[in-house]
Design an enzyme around this catalytic site. Structure first.
Site, PDB file in Angstrom:
ATOM      1  N   GLY A  54       0.769  -1.248   0.000  1.00 36.89           N
ATOM      2  CA  GLY A  54       0.000   0.000   0.000  1.00 36.89           C
ATOM      3  C   GLY A  54       0.795   1.290   0.000  1.00 36.89           C
ATOM      4  N   ASP A 110       0.853   3.305   4.559  1.00 35.50           N
ATOM      5  CA  ASP A 110      -0.244   4.019   3.878  1.00 35.50           C
ATOM      6  C   ASP A 110      -1.272   4.547   4.872  1.00 35.50           C
ATOM      7  OD1 ASP A 110      -1.191   1.455   4.525  1.00 35.50           O
ATOM      8  OD2 ASP A 110      -1.817   0.949   2.490  1.00 35.50           O
ATOM      9  N   ASP A 113      -5.116   2.117  10.987  1.00 35.00           N
ATOM     10  CA  ASP A 113      -6.530   1.916  11.327  1.00 35.00           C
ATOM     11  C   ASP A 113      -6.596   1.535  12.806  1.00 35.00           C
ATOM     12  OD1 ASP A 113      -9.009   0.169  11.567  1.00 35.00           O
ATOM     13  OD2 ASP A 113      -9.289   0.854   9.526  1.00 35.00           O
ATOM     14  N   ARG A 175      -5.788   0.150  -6.374  1.00 39.15           N
ATOM     15  CA  ARG A 175      -4.504   0.696  -5.909  1.00 39.15           C
ATOM     16  C   ARG A 175      -3.929   1.749  -6.834  1.00 39.15           C
ATOM     17  NH1 ARG A 175      -2.282  -2.248  -1.735  1.00 39.15           N
ATOM     18  NH2 ARG A 175      -2.468  -4.490  -1.898  1.00 39.15           N
TER      19      ARG A 175
HETATM   20  P1  IMP Z   1      -4.442  -1.757  11.195  1.00 36.17           P
HETATM   21  O1  IMP Z   1      -3.526  -2.837  11.611  1.00 36.17           O
HETATM   22  O2  IMP Z   1      -5.869  -2.033  11.614  1.00 36.17           O
HETATM   23  O3  IMP Z   1      -3.998  -0.376  11.656  1.00 36.17           O
HETATM   24  O4  IMP Z   1      -4.514  -1.761   9.625  1.00 36.17           O
HETATM   25  C1  IMP Z   1      -3.511  -1.259   8.865  1.00 36.17           C
HETATM   26  C2  IMP Z   1      -3.528  -1.835   7.473  1.00 36.17           C
HETATM   27  O5  IMP Z   1      -4.850  -2.148   7.032  1.00 36.17           O
HETATM   28  C3  IMP Z   1      -3.021  -0.803   6.508  1.00 36.17           C
HETATM   29  O6  IMP Z   1      -1.641  -0.993   6.294  1.00 36.17           O
HETATM   30  C4  IMP Z   1      -3.837  -1.053   5.266  1.00 36.17           C
HETATM   31  O7  IMP Z   1      -3.137  -1.982   4.449  1.00 36.17           O
HETATM   32  C5  IMP Z   1      -5.110  -1.668   5.737  1.00 36.17           C
HETATM   33  N1  IMP Z   1      -6.215  -0.668   5.817  1.00 36.17           N
HETATM   34  C6  IMP Z   1      -6.727  -0.085   6.923  1.00 36.17           C
HETATM   35  N2  IMP Z   1      -7.714   0.779   6.616  1.00 36.17           N
HETATM   36  C7  IMP Z   1      -7.804   0.747   5.271  1.00 36.17           C
HETATM   37  C8  IMP Z   1      -8.647   1.464   4.322  1.00 36.17           C
HETATM   38  O8  IMP Z   1      -9.503   2.306   4.636  1.00 36.17           O
HETATM   39  N3  IMP Z   1      -8.429   1.161   3.016  1.00 36.17           N
HETATM   40  C9  IMP Z   1      -7.508   0.246   2.587  1.00 36.17           C
HETATM   41  N4  IMP Z   1      -6.698  -0.423   3.437  1.00 36.17           N
HETATM   42  C10 IMP Z   1      -6.857  -0.176   4.756  1.00 36.17           C
HETATM   43 MG    MG Z   2      -0.700  -1.369   4.430  1.00 33.88          MG
END
Ligand code: IMP
Ligand code: MG
Length: 189
Positions: A54, A110, A113, A175
């Site tokens: 990403g 990128d 979340d 992407r």
């Molecule tokens: P986390 O571990 O929940 O913080 O998620 C992080 C990863 O989830 C990021 O590196 C993204 O690859 C993916 N991700 C989280 N939110 C989104 C979104 O809104 N769109 C696309 N990918 C996302």
């Molecule tokens: Mg990512």
């Protein structure tokens, strides 16, 4: 507001995406981040570790605008099985290949979340005893953070909507869109 209709993507077909950050807005913000990083790392040669897949557009645009020397490397993790739901566990799929001991590292992501991926990555990098580790994320969803994590450089703080484009995907699609688009609010993906 620019919109586009999702075509040919099973249950997502017909959804209307809204553009939330245009190419111009992204470029301006990435330039600001590059200026800040260049200032903070004067006289240093940081290794930018880009989180595949990403963050590659962000890495490329940011690195081109840095006014200091830097090196690159890549790491790949999986935190989503498919769709928009996080699996809650992070797996290392491809490790870095350079030596980062006693180096300044900037992790390039990128989006943050829940923060689980970011925390995993930071721990993984710290195991190799770099001189410093900073975290740069183009996007951050503050409402979604499930743990305490503070990124050093953030492009935009965004509401809890699923975003695609500029490297971000949904099941590997979207992407390559040059700007960032959001799925409708309250849409049950
Ligand atoms: P986390 O571990 O929940 O913080 O998620 C992080 C990863 O989830 C990021 O590196 C993204 O690859 C993916 N991700 C989280 N939110 C989104 C979104 O809104 N769109 C696309 N990918 C996302
Ligand atoms: Mg990512």
């Amino acid at each position: 507001m620019r919109t586009r209709v999702v075509e040919d993507m099973g249950k997502y077909t017909g959804q209307i995406l809204e553009e939330v950050y245009s190419q111009e807005v992204i470029e301006k913000r990435v330039t600001e981040l590059a200026k800040q990083i260049s200032k903070d790392y004067v006289g240093k040669v940081p290794i930018l570790i880009s989180v595949l897949n990403g963050s590659v557009f962000f890495l490329a645009d940011l690195a081109k605008r840095l006014e200091i020397d830097c090196e690159f490397d890549f790491i790949k993790v999986s935190s989503y099985h498919s769709g928009t739901q996080s699996s809650g566990t992070v797996r290392l799929l491809k490790d870095i290949s350079c030596i980062i001991t006693d180096r300044d590292v900037i992790i390039i992501e990128d989006i943050i979340d829940s923060g689980l991926t970011a925390r995993f990555l930071k721990h993984r990098i710290l195991e190799n005893q770099p001189s410093s580790v900073a975290f740069a994320s183009l996007l951050l969803k503050p409402e979604c953070l499930k743990l305490e994590f503070s990124a050093d450089y953030v492009g935009f703080e965004v509401a809890d909507r699923f975003l695609v484009g500029y490297g971000l995907d949904l099941d590997q699609k979207f992407r390559n869109l040059p700007s960032i688009w959001a799925f409708p609010v309250n849409m049950n993906l």
